[in-house]
Design a protein around this motif. Structure first.
Motif, PDB file in Angstrom:
ATOM      1  N   UNK A   1      65.406 -29.483 -93.274  1.00 32.39           N
ATOM      2  CA  UNK A   1      64.704 -30.742 -93.026  1.00 32.39           C
ATOM      3  C   UNK A   1      65.150 -31.855 -93.964  1.00 32.39           C
ATOM      4  N   UNK A   2      66.041 -31.566 -94.877  1.00 30.35           N
ATOM      5  CA  UNK A   2      66.527 -32.587 -95.802  1.00 30.35           C
ATOM      6  C   UNK A   2      67.542 -33.470 -95.084  1.00 30.35           C
ATOM      7  N   UNK A   3      67.229 -34.771 -94.910  1.00 27.85           N
ATOM      8  CA  UNK A   3      68.107 -35.648 -94.138  1.00 27.85           C
ATOM      9  C   UNK A   3      69.527 -35.754 -94.696  1.00 27.85           C
ATOM     10  N   UNK A   4      69.695 -35.754 -95.993  1.00 27.86           N
ATOM     11  CA  UNK A   4      71.033 -35.864 -96.586  1.00 27.86           C
ATOM     12  C   UNK A   4      71.865 -34.620 -96.274  1.00 27.86           C
ATOM     13  N   UNK A   5      71.245 -33.451 -96.357  1.00 30.93           N
ATOM     14  CA  UNK A   5      71.951 -32.204 -96.047  1.00 30.93           C
ATOM     15  C   UNK A   5      72.326 -32.171 -94.571  1.00 30.93           C
ATOM     16  N   UNK A   6      71.389 -32.553 -93.711  1.00 30.04           N
ATOM     17  CA  UNK A   6      71.655 -32.569 -92.266  1.00 30.04           C
ATOM     18  C   UNK A   6      72.815 -33.507 -91.960  1.00 30.04           C
ATOM     19  N   UNK A   7      72.772 -34.727 -92.483  1.00 29.20           N
ATOM     20  CA  UNK A   7      73.825 -35.717 -92.220  1.00 29.20           C
ATOM     21  C   UNK A   7      75.178 -35.229 -92.728  1.00 29.20           C
ATOM     22  N   UNK A   8      75.199 -34.600 -93.888  1.00 33.80           N
ATOM     23  CA  UNK A   8      76.454 -34.084 -94.447  1.00 33.80           C
ATOM     24  C   UNK A   8      77.038 -32.990 -93.563  1.00 33.80           C
ATOM     25  N   UNK A   9      76.189 -32.066 -93.130  1.00 37.68           N
ATOM     26  CA  UNK A   9      76.674 -30.976 -92.272  1.00 37.68           C
ATOM     27  C   UNK A   9      77.166 -31.504 -90.931  1.00 37.68           C
ATOM     28  N   UNK A  10      76.458 -32.467 -90.373  1.00 36.96           N
ATOM     29  CA  UNK A  10      76.874 -33.051 -89.092  1.00 36.96           C
ATOM     30  C   UNK A  10      78.220 -33.738 -89.239  1.00 36.96           C
ATOM     31  N   UNK A  11      78.398 -34.476 -90.311  1.00 33.50           N
ATOM     32  CA  UNK A  11      79.661 -35.175 -90.552  1.00 33.50           C
ATOM     33  C   UNK A  11      80.811 -34.176 -90.653  1.00 33.50           C
ATOM     34  N   UNK A  12      80.577 -33.059 -91.337  1.00 31.47           N
ATOM     35  CA  UNK A  12      81.625 -32.039 -91.471  1.00 31.47           C
ATOM     36  C   UNK A  12      81.917 -31.379 -90.129  1.00 31.47           C
ATOM     37  N   UNK A  13      80.870 -31.075 -89.352  1.00 31.36           N
ATOM     38  CA  UNK A  13      81.047 -30.396 -88.067  1.00 31.36           C
ATOM     39  C   UNK A  13      81.635 -31.300 -87.002  1.00 31.36           C
ATOM     40  N   UNK A  14      81.305 -32.565 -87.024  1.00 35.04           N
ATOM     41  CA  UNK A  14      81.732 -33.451 -85.937  1.00 35.04           C
ATOM     42  C   UNK A  14      83.251 -33.534 -85.835  1.00 35.04           C
ATOM     43  N   UNK A  15      83.937 -33.502 -86.966  1.00 34.43           N
ATOM     44  CA  UNK A  15      85.397 -33.546 -86.933  1.00 34.43           C
ATOM     45  C   UNK A  15      86.012 -32.236 -86.492  1.00 34.43           C
ATOM     46  N   UNK A  16      85.394 -31.119 -86.870  1.00 32.48           N
ATOM     47  CA  UNK A  16      85.949 -29.808 -86.579  1.00 32.48           C
ATOM     48  C   UNK A  16      85.724 -29.349 -85.142  1.00 32.48           C
TER      49      UNK A  16
END
Length: 124
Positions: A87-102
């Protein structure tokens, strides 16, 4: 853009909903009546704040449709089979950013089709 309103809780038959309006969009999280509403609110807040981070404060229909892949990946990072993972927005955004490229290479066409259909329906 309009200001972000506070979340509210409503009861719907066998469920409770926590919702928030941001700009011209409405975001909801549903849970059973025995679910802890504070936990539902935490999920909603994490989702809304992560979307706000990813979209650089441009949370409106057009921007969400153009970045639907990021929105859906955010939802995926928060829950798995109904279980809350993060539920931590910073962690969610970071993971999404990493996954979106891959992961988005093969899914880009599918998201493009969904984005186009939703765009026609929502932007009428």
């Amino acid at each position: 853009p309009t200001a972000r309103s506070e979340a509210e809780i409503i009861m719907l038959d066998e469920h409770q909903a926590v919702y928030r309006f941001i700009g011209d969009l409405q975001f909801y999280v549903l849970g059973s009546l025995d679910e802890n509403e504070v936990l539902l609110l935490d999920v909603l807040t994490g989702f809304c704040d992560s979307i706000t981070l990813l979209l650089r404060n441009q949370v409106e229909k057009k921007c969400v449709l153009e970045n639907l892949d990021l929105v859906l990946l955010s939802m995926d990072e928060i829950t798995e089979s109904g279980l809350i993972l993060e539920t931590d927005p910073a962690v969610i955004a970071t993971r999404v950013t990493m996954r979106s490229g891959d992961e988005m290479g093969g899914m880009a066409v599918a998201f493009g089709n969904v984005r186009e259909q939703l765009g026609r329906a929502l932007l009428k």
